[in-house]
Scaffold this active site. Structure first.
Site, PDB file in Angstrom:
ATOM      1  N   GLY A 145       0.931  -1.293  -0.370  1.00 52.60           N
ATOM      2  CA  GLY A 145       0.398   0.079  -0.190  1.00 52.60           C
ATOM      3  C   GLY A 145       0.613   1.023   0.364  1.00 52.60           C
ATOM      4  N   SER A 146       1.836   1.358   0.783  1.00 48.78           N
ATOM      5  CA  SER A 146       3.138   2.479   0.368  1.00 48.78           C
ATOM      6  C   SER A 146       3.524   2.963  -0.723  1.00 48.78           C
ATOM      7  CB  SER A 146       4.044   1.693   1.416  1.00 48.78           C
ATOM      8  OG  SER A 146       4.084   1.324   2.451  1.00 48.78           O
TER       9      SER A 146
ATOM     10  N   HIS B   1      -4.972  -6.298   6.517  1.00 46.80           N
ATOM     11  CA  HIS B   1      -6.165  -5.717   6.125  1.00 46.80           C
ATOM     12  C   HIS B   1      -6.817  -6.345   5.618  1.00 46.80           C
ATOM     13  CE1 HIS B   1      -4.072  -1.486   5.634  1.00 46.80           C
ATOM     14  NE2 HIS B   1      -3.001  -2.377   6.367  1.00 46.80           N
TER      15      HIS B   1
HETATM   16  C1  LIG Z   1      -4.453   3.971   5.416  1.00 47.13           C
HETATM   17  C2  LIG Z   1      -2.861   3.163   5.341  1.00 47.13           C
HETATM   18  N1  LIG Z   1      -1.916   3.915   3.918  1.00 47.13           N
HETATM   19  C3  LIG Z   1      -1.218   2.809   3.622  1.00 47.13           C
HETATM   20  C4  LIG Z   1      -0.537   1.973   4.429  1.00 47.13           C
HETATM   21  C5  LIG Z   1       0.113   1.017   3.853  1.00 47.13           C
HETATM   22  O1  LIG Z   1       0.426  -0.235   3.479  1.00 47.13           O
HETATM   23  P1  LIG Z   1       1.543  -0.708   3.568  1.00 47.13           P
HETATM   24  O2  LIG Z   1       1.335  -1.391   4.675  1.00 47.13           O
HETATM   25  O3  LIG Z   1       0.490  -2.421   2.686  1.00 47.13           O
HETATM   26  O4  LIG Z   1       2.697  -0.447   2.825  1.00 47.13           O
HETATM   27  C6  LIG Z   1      -0.937   1.676   5.576  1.00 47.13           C
HETATM   28  C7  LIG Z   1      -0.689   0.583   6.531  1.00 47.13           C
HETATM   29  O5  LIG Z   1      -1.728  -0.299   7.173  1.00 47.13           O
HETATM   30  C8  LIG Z   1      -2.364   2.265   6.132  1.00 47.13           C
HETATM   31  O6  LIG Z   1      -3.038   1.702   6.892  1.00 47.13           O
END
Ligand SMILES: Cc1ncc(COP(=O)(O)O)c(C=O)c1O
Length: 443
Positions: free
Chosen positions: A90-91, A224
């Site tokens: 997600g990042s 998630h």
């Molecule tokens: C609102 C939000 N954005 C982005 C992310 C980042 O996702 P990832 O952990 O897959 O990099 C998270 C992670 O929990 C999140 O809660």
């Protein structure tokens, strides 16, 4: 059945046997109140995910292939959105959304260093990180207690002549007023990024969140709504934005061939770009300085099986959330309970509570008690990100439009517990029982 298929079937039979022996949950039978840990989240799967993962392992394609295609199609169909670009987290999805908007292909609308992005400080750090990493200035507005989402009244106040983007997350699965934010973005010709990482399956006025912004982002980390272990996606309705996000994801290249393909455009040696030699191999033409943030086939294989369970997962999260809400109503004099706006259907990520001013205990005591009682707790991620060392110790430039009073309260007094589908009614009842002990034990 040929030998290859016969072997595959034998392997799947063994995988099923292994799943039943090792992984099949027997949670209620095994749950011991006060001894078994109640996680804030966790992966929920059965033999289908394991079949799919093993299927991809037997293909040994490894990089994005048939499973990634299938995942994209399933997700596009679920959300009723045109384009899904997968990523490895997600990042990374957030990084791609911001990077794509810096592309020269957007002409005057491209983002340039010094441009401002309206966002909130109470949230996950990688919603904000790509803003700073691109030399853009985050402008923080306050949040509302209860929803922990943007206070939309502060949006207009945040505007300056440099404002170009509004980028906001649907905090912990409760939608913000996405129509109002979209209208604000349209009115001021701003890009709108919806961080939907915590809210897959949520709706606003009957329409899925993650379909209102120019871009939306998703995470498939195990906490998630669905998981691939690590994984993410960017979605958009705009074919140009899709092309830009894909280019930044795939090394910045101009070519859009899938892995293993060589001449999708049928003009591989016929393009002419700038000062490159005529006909320079399109596979090695770079229109951006990008990254490699691609998903692997094994991750996608797990995601494909998880997508089939998504509606059930969302429903289970809602039921668990309701169960806790009904039970915790009696403690409302101590805790601010979570709120869902009437236009919204949440897809809860967790159950969020804030300790009221004047309560006879503080968050530290409450979360220590819950953790001792084997109930995992979490804060609303960074709390107030401007108070994190990443800001205070490094001189990151930013602007705020108010004192961020509620954001500070979130940092000191808010926490959340799980509602994920792995929780049973027995666990939820134990959680409520434990909460009920708080006034007596901690006052
Ligand atoms: C609102 C939000 N954005 C982005 C992310 C980042 O996702 P990832 O952990 O897959 O990099 C998270 C992670 O929990 C999140 O809660």
């Amino acid at each position: 059945m040929d030998r290859q298929e016969q072997l595959r079937q034998e392997i799947f039979t063994k995988v099923h046997e292994y799943y039943r022996l090792v992984h099949q949950p027997t949670q209620d039978a095994e749950f011991i109140a006060g001894k078994s840990r109640i996680n804030y989240a966790g992966r929920v799967f059965d033999e289908k995910e394991m079949f799919s993962l093993v299927d991809s392992a037997l293909d040994f394609w490894l990089t994005s292939g048939r499973f990634e295609q299938e995942f994209q199609a399933k997700m596009a169909c679920f959300l009723e959105t045109a384009h899904v670009v997968t990523a490895n987290s997600g990042s990374s999805a957030n990084l791609l959304a911001v990077s794509a908007l810096t592309s020269h292909k957007l002409g005057e609308r491209r983002l340039k260093p010094g441009d401002e992005v309206v966002t909130v400080a109470a949230g996950f750090p990688t919603t904000v990180a790509p803003i700073v990493q691109h030399g853009l200035i985050p402008v923080f507005v306050d949040v509302e207690l209860g929803t922990y989402n943007v206070n939309p009244d502060q949006l207009e106040v945040a505007l300056s002549s440099r404002t170009r983007v509004v980028s906001l997350a649907h905090t912990l699965g409760v939608p913000f007023d996405v129509e109002r934010v979209a209208a604000f973005a349209r009115r001021h010709s701003l890009w709108f990024i919806e961080d939907n990482c915590d809210a897959l399956g949520a709706k606003w006025n009957g329409k899925y969140t993650g379909t209102f912004g120019d871009f939306a982002t998703f995470s498939f980390y195990p906490a998630h709504h669905i998981t691939m272990g690590e994984g993410g996606a960017v979605t958009t309705a705009d074919p140009l934005l899709k092309q830009l996000a894909t280019s930044f994801r795939d090394w910045g290249r101009d070519c859009w061939c899938d892995p293993g393909q060589d001449n999708t455009c049928n003009r591989r040696f016929e393009w002419h770009f700038g000062s490159l030699p005529a006909g320079y191999d399109h596979k090695y033409v770079y229109s951006h300085l990008g990254y490699n943030l691609k998903l692997t086939e094994m991750q996608a294989a797990v995601g494909v099986a998880q997508m089939d369970k998504l509606p059930v997962f969302v429903e289970k999260r809602r039921q668990n959330w309701q169960h806790l809400y009904r039970g915790l109503k009696e403690l409302e004099e101590y805790f601010i309970l979570p709120e869902v706006p009437p236009q919204a259907e949440a897809s809860p990520f967790g159950f969020v509570l804030t300790i009221r001013d004047g309560a006879p205990f503080d968050r530290q005591k409450v979360t220590a008690f819950l953790e001792q009682s084997r109930i995992q707790t979490r804060t609303v991620f960074a709390g107030n990100i401007t108070r994190q060392p990443a800001f205070t110790d490094s001189g990151v430039p930013y602007r705020t439009v108010s004192e961020l009073k509620n954001t500070d309260k979130v940092m000191t007094d808010t926490f959340w517990v799980g509602v994920y589908p792995g929780l049973s009614p027995l666990m939820l009842e134990y959680m409520l029982e434990t909460f009920r002990q708080i006034p007596g034990k901690l006052s």
